[in-house]
Design a protein around this motif. Structure first.
Motif: not given
Ligand SMILES: Cc1cc2nc3c(=O)[nH]c(=O)nc-3n(C[C@H](O)[C@H](O)[C@H](O)COP(=O)(O)OP(=O)(O)OC[C@H]3O[C@@H](n4cnc5c(N)ncnc54)[C@H](O)[C@@H]3O)c2cc1C
Length: 306
Positions: A65-66, A69, A132-133, A135, A178, A185, A187, A217, A223, A225, A263
């Motif tokens: 699993f990749v 954040r 998030g990150s 990716g 989403r 893939i 990234f 929020q 949480s 999100g 949430f």
């Molecule tokens: C307070 C709060 C507010 C939020 N608000 C929003 C919002 O307004 N809009 C929104 O869309 N989301 C929101 N989110 C959700 C979240 O922040 C996003 O979906 C964010 O893009 C997830 O990124 P992450 O790096 O944390 O991914 P992770 O949670 O670590 O992973 C999510 C998915 O992405 C995959 N993934 C991660 N990195 C890679 C990579 N390099 N290559 C392939 N797959 C990968 C993982 O395998 C997993 O399937 C919120 C979250 C919180 C806690």
């Protein structure tokens, strides 16, 4: 008898040293702050390490699993019996060429928003506050207030799970609300195109989006999100849950936020099971009362029992 994954751990550890750990609690890598250990946790520091690991896990049929954040996932209390890949330092680069920006996958999305706004590039303002990150944002097609990251993507670079390198211009149909349709893939970086803008307008927009987020929020609470996807663009899941009076509903120490009904917030002592059961409860009530199926937006990792 020695577990197979312990043997794999020793093999990878001898090759990559401390970048490979075992039985690492994932609770500190997720915004919910819950969840058990990953059998193997590896932080590749370069693309060649990542390529080796992906090929290795695929060949050995080890689930992996990749992790970005960890802000959109719920990890089971029993953890993940496989390998978690957390992209390391070499995946934290940003570079600019006029209004084009390359950002690697481990770059925090907020850092990207700041860096682009500092250069008076407009486009990412609505992504302010998404924790998030890059990716994770690409994989989830993160967005807010009618904008999503895919609108700005011009090229994605990465690997397929079979180890094949890719560098492609994604089509509109590659993205969903989403999500990104190609599940195999990983990234490593992406090229974004923004537009030249006015510094003061960008700053004002960022402040406004941030204020909207803080008002609506539970920012600062644990949480991940929005828990569920909106069933239709004009039918927010939050509104459906709220109208059924479910704000404040709880199981154990997991609560439906009183500020935003889509949430779930984890109070001290919450378990992944509390959160999961609360999700199931919301889904059941919504289905029974409205006939609507709420599809989870958050990604579940590991085994969950009813
Ligand atoms: C307070 C709060 C507010 C939020 N608000 C929003 C919002 O307004 N809009 C929104 O869309 N989301 C929101 N989110 C959700 C979240 O922040 C996003 O979906 C964010 O893009 C997830 O990124 P992450 O790096 O944390 O991914 P992770 O949670 O670590 O992973 C999510 C998915 O992405 C995959 N993934 C991660 N990195 C890679 C990579 N390099 N290559 C392939 N797959 C990968 C993982 O395998 C997993 O399937 C919120 C979250 C919180 C806690």
């Amino acid at each position: 008898m020695e577990r197979y994954l312990d043997k794999v751990y020793r093999e990878l550890r001898s090759r990559f040293g401390e970048a490979v750990q075992k039985d690492v609690s994932l609770s500190r890598y997720t915004s919910f702050g819950v969840g058990g250990p990953a059998s193997i946790f590896v932080t590749p520091s370069s693309e060649s390490h990542l390529l080796f690991l992906v090929k290795f896990f695929t060949r050995e049929q080890i689930p992996f699993f990749v992790l970005g954040r960890g802000t959109n996932i719920l990890v089971s209390d029993s953890g993940f019996d496989g390998a978690v890949i957390s992209l390391g330092e070499d995946f934290k680069e940003i570079s600019f060429e006029a209004n084009l920006v390359w950002a690697s996958s481990s770059v925090p999305l907020q850092h990207l928003v700041e860096q682009t706004s500092m250069r008076s590039l407009t486009g990412f303002e609505a992504l302010t506050g998404i924790p998030g990150s890059v990716g994770g944002a690409l994989k989830m097609n993160a967005g807010a207030w009618g904008f999503s990251i895919s609108q700005f993507v011009r090229r994605i670079v990465g690997l397929r799970k079979n180890g094949e390198s890719i560098s492609i211009t994604p089509k509109e149909s590659d993205w969903t609300y989403r999500g990104f349709v190609h599940n195999d893939i990983i990234f490593t970086k992406a090229l974004f195109e923004l537009q030249p803008g006015k510094a003061d307008e960008i700053k004002t927009a960022i402040a406004e989006y941030s204020a909207r987020r803080h008002k609506s929020q539970p920012v600062g609470e644990r949480s991940a999100g929005c828990v569920f996807k909106n069933p239709e663009p004009d039918m927010p899941a939050a509104k459906i849950i709220d109208q059924l009076g479910l704000k404040g509903e709880r199981i154990g120490e997991a609560y439906v936020s009183s500020k935003h009904a889509n949430f779930i917030v984890a109070h001290p002592g919450a378990t992944a099971r509390d959160i999961y059961l609360l999700m199931r409860k919301i889904q059941k009530i919504v289905r029974d009362k409205t006939g609507i199926y709420l599809e989870p937006e958050i990604i579940l990792l590991g085994e969950f029992e009813e």
